[in-house]
Design an enzyme around this catalytic site. Sequence first.
Site, PDB file in Angstrom:
ATOM      1  N   MET A  31       4.018   2.588  -2.703  1.00  0.00           N
ATOM      2  CA  MET A  31       3.570   3.016  -1.393  1.00  0.00           C
ATOM      3  C   MET A  31       2.381   3.903  -1.639  1.00  0.00           C
ATOM      4  O   MET A  31       2.533   5.100  -1.799  1.00  0.00           O
ATOM      5  CB  MET A  31       4.692   3.753  -0.660  1.00  0.00           C
ATOM      6  CG  MET A  31       5.804   2.815  -0.312  1.00  0.00           C
ATOM      7  SD  MET A  31       7.081   3.629   0.606  1.00  0.00           S
ATOM      8  CE  MET A  31       7.328   5.071  -0.354  1.00  0.00           C
ATOM      9  N   GLY A  32       1.214   3.349  -1.770  1.00  0.00           N
ATOM     10  CA  GLY A  32      -0.016   4.090  -2.039  1.00  0.00           C
ATOM     11  C   GLY A  32      -0.010   5.385  -1.278  1.00  0.00           C
ATOM     12  O   GLY A  32       0.174   6.439  -1.853  1.00  0.00           O
ATOM     13  N   THR A  33      -0.120   5.277   0.002  1.00  0.00           N
ATOM     14  CA  THR A  33       0.289   6.355   0.899  1.00  0.00           C
ATOM     15  C   THR A  33      -0.568   7.572   1.108  1.00  0.00           C
ATOM     16  O   THR A  33      -1.176   8.119   0.178  1.00  0.00           O
ATOM     17  CB  THR A  33       1.673   6.886   0.439  1.00  0.00           C
ATOM     18  OG1 THR A  33       2.586   5.828   0.504  1.00  0.00           O
ATOM     19  CG2 THR A  33       2.172   8.007   1.311  1.00  0.00           C
ATOM     20  N   THR A  34      -0.511   7.991   2.388  1.00  0.00           N
ATOM     21  CA  THR A  34      -0.857   9.370   2.706  1.00  0.00           C
ATOM     22  C   THR A  34       0.297   9.899   3.534  1.00  0.00           C
ATOM     23  O   THR A  34       0.632   9.321   4.559  1.00  0.00           O
ATOM     24  CB  THR A  34      -2.143   9.439   3.566  1.00  0.00           C
ATOM     25  OG1 THR A  34      -3.169   8.727   2.922  1.00  0.00           O
ATOM     26  CG2 THR A  34      -2.540  10.879   3.795  1.00  0.00           C
TER      27      THR A  34
END
Lengths: 258, 212
Positions: B11-14
Amino acid sequence: MTSIGTGYDLSVSTYSPDGRVFQVEYAQKAVDNSGTAIGLRVKDGVVLAVEKIKHSRLLVPHSNRRIMTAGKHIGIASAGWMSDTRHLVKRVREESRSYTDVYKTKVPAHIIAERLAMYVQAYTLYSSVRPFGVSTLLACMDAKGPQLYMIEPSGYYVGYRGCAVGKGKQVAKTEIEKLDLDNMTVREAVKEAARIIYSAHDDTKDKLFELELSWVCKESNDLHVHVPQDVYDDAVQHAERSLDDDDDDNEMDDDEDL
Amino acid sequence: MPQLKPGEISMGTTIMAVQFDGGVVLGADSRTSSGTYVSNRVSDKLTKVHDRIYCCRSGSAADTQAVADVVRYHLALYTAQHGEEPTVKVAASLFQQICYDNKDNLMAGIIVAGWDKVDGASVYEIPLGGSIHKLPFTLAGSGSTFIYGYCDKLFRPAMTKDECIEFVKNSVSLAISRDGSSGGVIRVAAITEDGVERQIVHGNNLPQQFLG
């Protein structure tokens, strides 16, 4: 009250025809033969007091404590086999530690009481072990305030405002019922607890005894500790004085008869 | 240091969470990728573990889902045993214990945030190694690196709920525009004593900013 369960009392995993488990009842008898222990839950704390019967004058004072601390905020006083008690206290300390490790907070009273009770109950299931011959008074200060629980050898446990176990429990219970516990402070309760232990103590049976007193309250920073020396001395004085008053009352009655 | 296994979903994510007086606001993007392939462009990284306690998940999707499931189970058990709601501190401690004890096998960066009646609003961050940090606001995930300056400059301790929501939407949207592993919609959850309010900001409604 004494009944012998002939044949049905050889193992804790056997019921009698009238639904009793005699081994657990016999464990209760071990408790009833031990020195009295009482607990008083009052408005700002809990007080524990124990009649520690000394079998020899050579015993070092204050050694062999019958009131022990677990997890800093939990006090344990008990009647029955002292060696069993030490094992249970070890267990309470481990349970309290493991709770704090997981939840990062002090274990609440009803949780630790339940855990101890479940542990004691487990020993009433198997014929390969014997039940604990101890009734434990658990005093605890948590977010809900001061609490007192008693855990019996059967694993049955209930919260109390005041309770007594051991030899003098009948006398002690009668005295405790007269007290207004909800409106008392720990300072008052300590004196009352000492007085009750002294009055429940039967001088004809065991001459030597030492009074042990502990509390968990605001004054002790919510920690369970033995009461400070000055409070102890004060309580003992109060107890001895009230015993003398009782004797004086008896003397007066004799005069009137004349 | 644990790595994502070949083919494992990341989940690369921010993700971020902000505390205000009376509650917390959590925000996240919605991109789940496996290498360059976006396997879910509308995923929900804001996961409920209890009525007023949510967590934001970053790292391995599988690891964080598994850990969150275990914690959710324990918090339900806690309520049954204790007769009262667990605090956010308890939830965060449970996450921390699992992440630390299994640090060699997990890749999970988690933010735990919520409201309870003992401590009020709280935000905790549990990064990769399994340490725990209580903070007024925190960011995590690959996209967070691009917005630390923006967030540090704009955060104020005494914001209202709506100001926090604006802050979160703006920050996540900036991160999405610079981080290839973050994208999709912005999911927002506001938790207060009264409950949880969830919002979604679609791609065409992202806050105005310089897009090059």
